[in-house]
Design an enzyme around this catalytic site. Structure first.
Site, short mmCIF file in Angstrom:
data_model
loop_
_atom_site.label_atom_id
_atom_site.label_comp_id
_atom_site.label_asym_id
_atom_site.label_seq_id
_atom_site.Cartn_x
_atom_site.Cartn_y
_atom_site.Cartn_z
CG HIS A 49 -2.10 -1.03 0.91
ND1 HIS A 49 -3.42 -0.65 0.86
CD2 HIS A 49 -2.08 -2.36 0.64
CE1 HIS A 49 -4.17 -1.71 0.58
NE2 HIS A 49 -3.38 -2.76 0.46
CD GLU B 250 3.20 -10.61 -8.69
OE1 GLU B 250 4.17 -9.85 -8.41
OE2 GLU B 250 2.76 -11.47 -7.91
C1 PLP Z 1 -10.21 -1.38 -0.44
C2 PLP Z 1 -9.58 -2.24 0.62
N1 PLP Z 1 -10.17 -2.34 1.81
C3 PLP Z 1 -9.65 -3.07 2.81
C4 PLP Z 1 -8.46 -3.75 2.64
C5 PLP Z 1 -7.92 -4.57 3.77
O1 PLP Z 1 -6.66 -4.14 4.20
P1 PLP Z 1 -5.66 -5.18 4.91
O2 PLP Z 1 -5.06 -6.03 3.85
O3 PLP Z 1 -4.65 -4.29 5.60
O4 PLP Z 1 -6.46 -5.98 5.88
C6 PLP Z 1 -7.81 -3.68 1.41
C7 PLP Z 1 -6.54 -4.42 1.22
O5 PLP Z 1 -5.89 -4.40 0.23
C8 PLP Z 1 -8.37 -2.91 0.38
O6 PLP Z 1 -7.78 -2.83 -0.83
#
Ligand code: PLP
Length: 423
Positions: free
Chosen positions: A219, A359
């Site tokens: 992220h 990827e």
């Molecule tokens: C839009 C969205 N919400 C929630 C999450 C959940 O985050 P985490 O992977 O830190 O649990 C993600 C993860 O990529 C996401 O893309």
């Protein structure tokens, strides 16, 4: 930091050696992808800070978490922020905040509108918190909630909208806020893919009661695993802190709960139900340094994405999300859709890229109603979601990291050009 300058210098030297030798070992290994989904964005500073927590035996949630929460709130421009152990936990607490037995904002069984293309833990959180999820279709042109469908789905039972700014492209907050106001709907935002994105100069995550963020490895910034909730006011933060840690009055003001009326040890006093989704100070150590680097990371993400999208815009059979003139995206990845009239399928282009060492992933879950989980919950059967189906069948994404280079993007474009030349 409890480490002095001399020790920090020695540690830095040792970590640089370790990082150098591990990158030599990794370079020697055959790699499947020359363009992977993500690249490590942390280095010596984050590692030294984490070691400092480990060596001072302050590994659980402590001052660094508090410091990181304060700095994140200052960056985001919100009243308070509450760190948790993942973006999914942030979504979970957001929804449990709405049906919080101590101070409910909504009632169990109230309807919440959620776009059908999102990361699934956003949906599960609302369901688990006792809300009735109603899915809204998604516009394949923006990858965000279809606002016409949103209006159609509102009933007298609808009480909230749980938005997601997918891939870092902000939703049209002018229209959504007007609808929310007209129907008296609460807004919560999933910004897990959109840290730093703005709508009309306002950071996404500042439009509703509270918003979630993810600090997973790939992220905008990382704490390895981790998440944050941006809060619109201190009372929301207070309730979230109780939900974060067992329903316990720890890290909140105990005088608000009349504990003197109870024959209990105030050190173990419980005022609500709750989870344990606390982060560690080791994660916060990463967060403190990553947050400093975030503006630069996000600037690079936008520069690289714009270079790539400028190429996609010249190709009639590929398209990418449209951006409103009021939006400043903070791109999470490089999403692409294959036009219906293209002489090749999504599978063909994806297989080609994978074979060439690029990827790829689907645009998160695509239409989640097409997954096996939809057999368990009737909410999925209420519509057919034609927009989400286009994303499901024609969309995919390529990763994006601030550590990808301009040359990587040039090579990516060359790779796509040689695929397109076949047709
Ligand atoms: C839009 C969205 N919400 C929630 C999450 C959940 O985050 P985490 O992977 O830190 O649990 C993600 C993860 O990529 C996401 O893309």
């Amino acid at each position: 930091m409890t480490l002095n300058n001399e020790n920090t210098r020695k540690l830095t030297g040792a970590i640089e050696l370790l990082l150098e030798s591990s990158s030599r070992i990794n370079e020697a290994k055959p790699r499947r992808y020359w363009y992977p989904l993500s690249l490590a964005t942390y280095g010596v500073e984050e590692i030294v800070e984490a070691l400092d927590s480990l060596c001072s035996f302050r590994t659980t949630m402590w001052e660094k978490t508090l410091q990181f929460e304060r700095q994140f709130a200052a960056y985001q421009g919100c009243s308070d922020s509450v760190m948790v152990n993942s973006g999914s936990s942030a979504d979970l607490l957001l929804c449990f905040l709405l049906t919080n037995p101590y101070h409910p904002l909504l009632q169990t069984g109230d309807e919440i509108l959620i776009p059908v293309v999102t990361w699934p833990t956003q949906i599960w959180s609302a369901m688990m918190a006792g809300l009735k999820v109603k899915f809204v279709d998604v516009d394949p042109k923006t990858l965000n909630i279809d606002i016409d469908d949103l209006e159609k789905k509102i009933t007298p039972a609808t009480k909230a909208i749980f938005l997601v700014h997918l891939m870092g492209n902000p939703c049209d907050m002018d229209r959504i806020m007007a609808i929310a106001k007209a129907h008296n709907l609460l807004i919560i935002e999933d910004c897990c893919e959109a840290l730093g994105a703005e709508w009309d100069g306002v950071r996404v995550g500042n439009f509703g009661v509270a918003a979630s963020y993810s600090f997973f490895f790939s992220h905008h910034m990382t704490t390895m695993e981790g998440g944050m909730i941006a809060c619109s006011n201190p009372e929301v933060a207070e309730q979230l802190k109780i939900l974060r840690a067992h329903g316990w009055v720890r890290n909140v003001d105990p005088t608000l709960y009349n504990l003197h009326n109870y024959d209990i040890d105030p050190r173990y006093a419980f005022v609500n139900w709750g989870f344990n989704v606390r982060p560690t100070d080791v994660q916060a150590s990463f967060g403190l340094h990553q947050l400093q680097k975030l503006p630069h990371f996000n600037q690079r993400r936008v520069e690289l994405a714009n270079k790539f999208f400028a190429f996609i815009d010249t190709e009639p059979v590929l398209y990418r999300p449209q951006v409103s003139p009021k939006a400043s995206p903070s791109w999470f990845a490089l999403p692409i859709l294959v036009a219906t009239e293209a002489p090749f399928s999504r599978k063909e282009i994806v297989n080609y890229l994978e074979l060439q060492g690029v990827e790829t992933r689907p645009i998160v879950a695509g239409n989640i109603a097409k997954h096996p989980v939809a057999n368990i919950f009737s909410a999925f059967l209420e519509d057919t979601y034609s927009g989400a189906n286009i994303i499901h069948e024609q969309g995919f994404y390529i990763g994006l990291s601030p550590f990808h280079t301009d040359q990587d993007i040039d090579k990516l474009i060359k790779c796509l050009k040689s695929f397109l030349r076949r047709y």
